[in-house]
Design a protein around this motif. Structure first.
Motif, PDB file in Angstrom:
ATOM      1  N   SER A 188       1.067  -3.957   5.141  1.00  0.00           N
ATOM      2  CA  SER A 188       0.521  -3.013   6.109  1.00  0.00           C
ATOM      3  C   SER A 188       0.508  -3.598   7.507  1.00  0.00           C
ATOM      4  CB  SER A 188      -0.903  -2.614   5.698  1.00  0.00           C
ATOM      5  OG  SER A 188      -0.901  -1.930   4.458  1.00  0.00           O
ATOM      6  N   SER A 209      -5.686   1.432   5.597  1.00  0.00           N
ATOM      7  CA  SER A 209      -5.849   0.218   4.798  1.00  0.00           C
ATOM      8  C   SER A 209      -6.410  -0.872   5.700  1.00  0.00           C
ATOM      9  CB  SER A 209      -4.516  -0.226   4.183  1.00  0.00           C
ATOM     10  OG  SER A 209      -3.678  -0.806   5.167  1.00  0.00           O
ATOM     11  N   VAL A 253      -1.130   5.677  -1.329  1.00  0.00           N
ATOM     12  CA  VAL A 253      -1.521   4.389  -1.885  1.00  0.00           C
ATOM     13  C   VAL A 253      -1.182   4.278  -3.363  1.00  0.00           C
ATOM     14  CG1 VAL A 253      -3.868   5.247  -2.325  1.00  0.00           C
ATOM     15  CG2 VAL A 253      -3.471   2.786  -2.122  1.00  0.00           C
ATOM     16  N   ASN A 266      -8.950   1.958  -0.638  1.00  0.00           N
ATOM     17  CA  ASN A 266      -7.508   1.831  -0.879  1.00  0.00           C
ATOM     18  C   ASN A 266      -7.134   0.423  -1.332  1.00  0.00           C
ATOM     19  OD1 ASN A 266      -6.887   4.504  -0.271  1.00  0.00           O
ATOM     20  ND2 ASN A 266      -6.578   4.082   1.895  1.00  0.00           N
ATOM     21  N   GLU A 311      -3.309   7.808   6.075  1.00  0.00           N
ATOM     22  CA  GLU A 311      -4.136   6.956   5.232  1.00  0.00           C
ATOM     23  C   GLU A 311      -4.486   5.667   5.981  1.00  0.00           C
ATOM     24  OE1 GLU A 311      -5.934   6.844   2.791  1.00  0.00           O
ATOM     25  OE2 GLU A 311      -5.503   8.717   1.742  1.00  0.00           O
ATOM     26  N   GLY A 316       5.823   3.466   1.063  1.00  0.00           N
ATOM     27  CA  GLY A 316       4.564   3.344   1.795  1.00  0.00           C
ATOM     28  C   GLY A 316       4.036   4.654   2.334  1.00  0.00           C
ATOM     29  N   GLU A 323      -0.667  -6.391  -0.053  1.00  0.00           N
ATOM     30  CA  GLU A 323      -0.789  -5.098   0.624  1.00  0.00           C
ATOM     31  C   GLU A 323      -1.199  -5.296   2.078  1.00  0.00           C
ATOM     32  OE1 GLU A 323      -2.451  -1.910   2.567  1.00  0.00           O
ATOM     33  OE2 GLU A 323      -3.824  -3.431   1.741  1.00  0.00           O
ATOM     34  N   ILE A 347       0.739   0.900   3.556  1.00  0.00           N
ATOM     35  CA  ILE A 347       0.109   2.214   3.679  1.00  0.00           C
ATOM     36  C   ILE A 347       0.203   2.673   5.129  1.00  0.00           C
ATOM     37  CG2 ILE A 347      -2.050   3.485   3.410  1.00  0.00           C
ATOM     38  CD1 ILE A 347      -2.811   1.465   1.245  1.00  0.00           C
TER      39      ILE A 347
END
Length: 334
Positions: free
Chosen positions: A261, A273, A184, A122, A271, A180, A257, A267
């Motif tokens: 996160s 990250s 992704v 990701n 999912e 989010g 990112e 994300i």
């Protein structure tokens, strides 16, 4: 001594190095890049990390060689401790082995190795999408502003200034809060449209310089359209700035990112990250530090590798950045 040749005017001029005679611009750039060992090794390691993560847990319907996935839970073994061993038995260790859970388990029993590999995938998607799409948007806006100038330049640059003065983390938090949870890809595409400002300014400055060159004036006199002059004549000469800026944007994308996160705006589950892994396990840093160090290591590694590749591309596209070598100078003069 350095070989000399006589030009038509009768003055002496240094002869071009034999290793560059007959090479196209593309091959010269490739030769310079391959001569940068750190950049080449970084590119190889970056591809190796990506391929390892894909081969481990698979990609989409394609399965990987690792027998666990990043979403299923199992019974905690030894408190979720890491079973990875890298010390050979002849050195007094347990031998080189992965074990059942090389990176340990999360507090609910999910295999942390599979989660980390998914986080790498990701993160690479975020880097590629933001770096690629942000570069395209920034290049187009910068090219138009630098070529046409006047009121077009003024309007586009004022819009750019508005986005620049707003911190990227604030924009990312607003975007991440709404995008989010959509995955992704949606998050990366949305963030890319707020990551083009620096590239736009760099490309604009390059176009302002190149548009005054003789080859542009010749193309204009020959009747070439503005679009052809921009994309066929000027942009190829500014590609070095574009590519280097793209690699730097990709490196900053993974950090953006990660920060989002970590704050809960990036994300989101189901999912995974790398930043999310650190955020979810920050309270376990003192008791189970491997849950923090494995994703943190890959975040730093990916960012550094992309930066080293960007430095190599900068040196390759700009021969003025070539490192001085005393040994090569002595060999050339002997």
């Amino acid at each position: 001594m350095t070989q000399m040749m006589i030009d038509p005017s009768g003055s002496a001029a240094p002869k071009a190095p034999e290793e560059t005679v007959g090479l196209s611009q593309g091959r010269l750039i490739l030769k310079r890049f391959l001569g940068n060992r750190l950049a080449v090794v970084s590119l190889v390691l970056y591809v190796a990390v990506l391929l390892f993560s894909i081969s481990a847990i698979g990609l989409g319907p394609i399965p990987g060689w690792w027998h666990r996935n990043y979403s299923s839970t199992s019974t905690l073994v030894d408190g979720g401790a890491s079973t990875l061993s890298l010390i050979p038995q002849w050195l007094g260790g347990e031998g080189i082995r992965l074990g059942e859970h090389p990176f340990g388990q999360s507090r609910i029993g999910v295999d942390y190795f599979a989660m980390t590999m998914r986080g790498i995938q990701n993160s690479v998607v975020v880097m590629i999408v933001i770096g690629g799409l942000g570069t395209i948007v920034g290049t187009v806006i910068g090219a138009i502003a630098g070529y046409f100038r006047g009121w077009v330049d003024a309007v586009l640059m004022r819009v750019t200034d508005v986005f620049i003065v707003i911190p990227a983390l604030v924009i990312g938090a607003v975007v991440g809060r709404s995008a989010g949870g959509l995955g992704v890809w949606v998050l990366s595409v949305t963030l890319a449209f707020f990551s083009w400002m620096t590239i736009a300014r760099l490309v604009r400055a390059e176009f302002l310089s190149l548009r005054e060159r003789e080859f542009v004036e010749a193309a204009r006199v020959a009747g070439a359209s503005d679009a052809r002059i921009i994309f066929k004549h000027i942009l190829p000469n500014a590609v070095g700035v574009v590519i280097v800026s793209a690699t730097l944007l990709a490196a900053s994308a993974i950090l953006l990112e990660t920060a989002l996160s970590y704050l809960g705006y990036g994300i989101r589950p189901p999912e995974v990250s790398l930043g999310r892994l650190i955020s979810d396990n920050q309270s376990a840093f003192a008791t189970r530090p491997w849950l923090f160090w494995y994703p943190a290591t890959f975040i730093v590694l990916l960012a550094l590798l992309v930066n080293f590749v960007g430095d190599g591309l900068r040196d390759a596209f700009d021969p003025r950045q070539k490192r001085f070598s005393v040994r090569r100078t002595k060999e050339r003069d002997s």
